[in-house]
Design a protein around this motif. Structure first.
Motif, PDB file in Angstrom:
ATOM      1  N   ASP A 242       0.804  -1.227   0.000  1.00 52.72           N
ATOM      2  CA  ASP A 242       0.000   0.000   0.000  1.00 52.72           C
ATOM      3  C   ASP A 242       0.837   1.278   0.000  1.00 52.72           C
ATOM      4  N   LEU A 243       1.770   1.350  -0.960  1.00 50.90           N
ATOM      5  CA  LEU A 243       2.534   2.583  -1.122  1.00 50.90           C
ATOM      6  C   LEU A 243       1.705   3.664  -1.822  1.00 50.90           C
ATOM      7  N   HIS A 244       0.810   3.241  -2.704  1.00 54.33           N
ATOM      8  CA  HIS A 244      -0.062   4.162  -3.446  1.00 54.33           C
ATOM      9  C   HIS A 244       0.752   5.245  -4.157  1.00 54.33           C
ATOM     10  N   LEU A 245       1.760   4.799  -4.907  1.00 56.78           N
ATOM     11  CA  LEU A 245       2.604   5.733  -5.641  1.00 56.78           C
ATOM     12  C   LEU A 245       1.804   6.440  -6.732  1.00 56.78           C
ATOM     13  N   SER A 246       2.058   7.736  -6.871  1.00 49.17           N
ATOM     14  CA  SER A 246       1.425   8.501  -7.948  1.00 49.17           C
ATOM     15  C   SER A 246       2.328   9.657  -8.322  1.00 49.17           C
ATOM     16  N   GLU A 247       2.074  10.220  -9.495  1.00 50.48           N
ATOM     17  CA  GLU A 247       2.917  11.308  -9.991  1.00 50.48           C
ATOM     18  C   GLU A 247       2.874  12.537  -9.099  1.00 50.48           C
ATOM     19  N   ASN A 248       1.743  12.745  -8.411  1.00 48.26           N
ATOM     20  CA  ASN A 248       1.615  13.948  -7.587  1.00 48.26           C
ATOM     21  C   ASN A 248       2.040  13.730  -6.135  1.00 48.26           C
ATOM     22  N   LYS A 249       2.727  12.600  -5.864  1.00 43.35           N
ATOM     23  CA  LYS A 249       3.246  12.348  -4.527  1.00 43.35           C
ATOM     24  C   LYS A 249       4.722  11.944  -4.626  1.00 43.35           C
ATOM     25  N   PRO A 250       5.585  12.891  -5.003  1.00 44.22           N
ATOM     26  CA  PRO A 250       7.005  12.557  -5.172  1.00 44.22           C
ATOM     27  C   PRO A 250       7.686  12.108  -3.888  1.00 44.22           C
ATOM     28  N   LEU A 251       7.156  12.519  -2.733  1.00 43.49           N
ATOM     29  CA  LEU A 251       7.735  12.093  -1.460  1.00 43.49           C
ATOM     30  C   LEU A 251       7.724  10.580  -1.334  1.00 43.49           C
ATOM     31  N   LEU A 252       6.639   9.946  -1.782  1.00 40.11           N
ATOM     32  CA  LEU A 252       6.528   8.493  -1.670  1.00 40.11           C
ATOM     33  C   LEU A 252       7.527   7.793  -2.590  1.00 40.11           C
ATOM     34  N   LEU A 253       7.735   8.359  -3.764  1.00 42.57           N
ATOM     35  CA  LEU A 253       8.717   7.785  -4.683  1.00 42.57           C
ATOM     36  C   LEU A 253      10.118   7.894  -4.079  1.00 42.57           C
ATOM     37  N   ASN A 254      10.391   9.029  -3.463  1.00 40.84           N
ATOM     38  CA  ASN A 254      11.668   9.227  -2.793  1.00 40.84           C
ATOM     39  C   ASN A 254      11.819   8.254  -1.626  1.00 40.84           C
ATOM     40  N   ALA A 255      10.729   8.030  -0.911  1.00 39.64           N
ATOM     41  CA  ALA A 255      10.752   7.098   0.229  1.00 39.64           C
ATOM     42  C   ALA A 255      11.060   5.678  -0.225  1.00 39.64           C
ATOM     43  N   LEU A 256      10.464   5.267  -1.345  1.00 39.26           N
ATOM     44  CA  LEU A 256      10.739   3.929  -1.865  1.00 39.26           C
ATOM     45  C   LEU A 256      12.204   3.801  -2.266  1.00 39.26           C
ATOM     46  N   ALA A 257      12.733   4.814  -2.948  1.00 43.00           N
ATOM     47  CA  ALA A 257      14.134   4.787  -3.363  1.00 43.00           C
ATOM     48  C   ALA A 257      15.055   4.674  -2.156  1.00 43.00           C
ATOM     49  N   ASN A 258      14.765   5.435  -1.109  1.00 44.96           N
ATOM     50  CA  ASN A 258      15.594   5.404   0.083  1.00 44.96           C
ATOM     51  C   ASN A 258      15.453   4.100   0.861  1.00 44.96           C
ATOM     52  N   PHE A 259      14.254   3.508   0.811  1.00 45.19           N
ATOM     53  CA  PHE A 259      14.051   2.219   1.470  1.00 45.19           C
ATOM     54  C   PHE A 259      14.940   1.160   0.824  1.00 45.19           C
ATOM     55  N   TYR A 260      14.973   1.147  -0.497  1.00 47.35           N
ATOM     56  CA  TYR A 260      15.869   0.221  -1.207  1.00 47.35           C
ATOM     57  C   TYR A 260      17.327   0.511  -0.858  1.00 47.35           C
ATOM     58  N   ASP A 261      17.713   1.779  -0.920  1.00 50.48           N
ATOM     59  CA  ASP A 261      19.125   2.128  -0.759  1.00 50.48           C
ATOM     60  C   ASP A 261      19.634   1.918   0.663  1.00 50.48           C
ATOM     61  N   LYS A 262      18.792   2.203   1.647  1.00 50.20           N
ATOM     62  CA  LYS A 262      19.257   2.216   3.030  1.00 50.20           C
ATOM     63  C   LYS A 262      18.905   0.964   3.824  1.00 50.20           C
TER      64      LYS A 262
END
Length: 246
Positions: A8-28
């Motif tokens: 339930d990440l509910h990624l969308s174009e108008n929520k860049p914070l969530l996309l950033n959060a996913l990227a950081n979750f993978y990286d960290k």
């Protein structure tokens, strides 16, 4: 090697914070030989793969970067992204898994599902799900222009969001019929633990579907994010605050 589970990440174009959060979750969080299992609704709405979409390209870049360093991503469809097929999963560097997926843990086998399967008493939703999963209906829908599909998807999403409050969802989990359905799923899979998303209700429940059964529910990624970590030593459910640069 560890297994991480999110939903339930509910990624969308108008929520860049969530996309950033996913990227950081993978990286960290994830390292070599780890795997991430996403239990559906990774997208707020998914009406088909669009390789020209900058949004889809960004998601692909995040997951493919992790894949290149030895992290595997498995994806289970939810009610918001049931149109993700094997072709789309491949594009996003993910492996599509079945709607009911069992994995071993230190506490015995766990059954993974998105969670909407527990809403068996909701006749209108189940009728819609059967209709929309019909191969012919899918084929006709995918022939529509992308803009039309997006409009239809947004209308369905808005209707879903307006249907039930958080309290309604919590009560739904305690419905005797849901308990019965959950027990049936666990018995069929020969599991004692059910891990799911969908309801956006974070937490665990002992004896959830009868004595000796357990339920772990993942919350929606919003002001908080949650995940489950499983390795040879432990199984733990974690919730943390979502921060701008997380």
């Amino acid at each position: 090697m560890a297994t991480y589970i999110i939903a339930d990440l509910h990624l969308s174009e108008n929520k860049p914070l969530l996309l950033n959060a996913l990227a950081n979750f993978y990286d960290k969080t994830l390292i070599l030989n780890d795997r991430l299992i996403i239990l559906g609704d990774m997208f707020d709405v998914f009406v088909g793969l669009d390789p020209k979409s900058a949004f889809h390209q960004k998601i692909r870049a995040i997951i493919s970067k992790a894949h290149a360093r030895g992290v595997t991503t498995l994806f289970q469809r939810g009610n918001r992204d049931f149109l993700v097929d094997s072709k789309a999963a491949d594009y996003f560097c993910m492996t599509l898994i079945s709607d009911f997926y069992a994995i071993p843990t230190v506490n015995g086998n766990a059954l993974l599902m998105h969670g909407d399967q527990l809403c068996a008493q909701d006749r209108s939703y189940q009728n819609f799900k059967r209709f929309s999963n019909n191969p012919l209906v899918k084929a006709v829908f995918m022939c529509l222009p992308l803009s039309t599909r997006e409009n239809i998807g947004n209308r369905i999403r808005n209707k879903s969001e307006n249907r039930e409050s958080r309290n309604d969802l919590e009560r739904h989990l305690n419905n005797p019929y849901v308990k019965k359905i959950g027990r049936m799923f666990l018995e069929k899979a020969k599991c004692k633990l059910l891990i799911h998303g969908h309801f956006h209700v974070y937490g665990g429940e002992d004896n959830a579907f009868g004595e000796g059964t357990y339920r772990l529910g993942l919350g929606m990624w919003d002001s908080n994010f949650s995940y489950i970590k499983i390795d040879r030593n432990e199984l733990k459910l974690v919730q943390r605050k979502m921060e701008k640069n997380f």
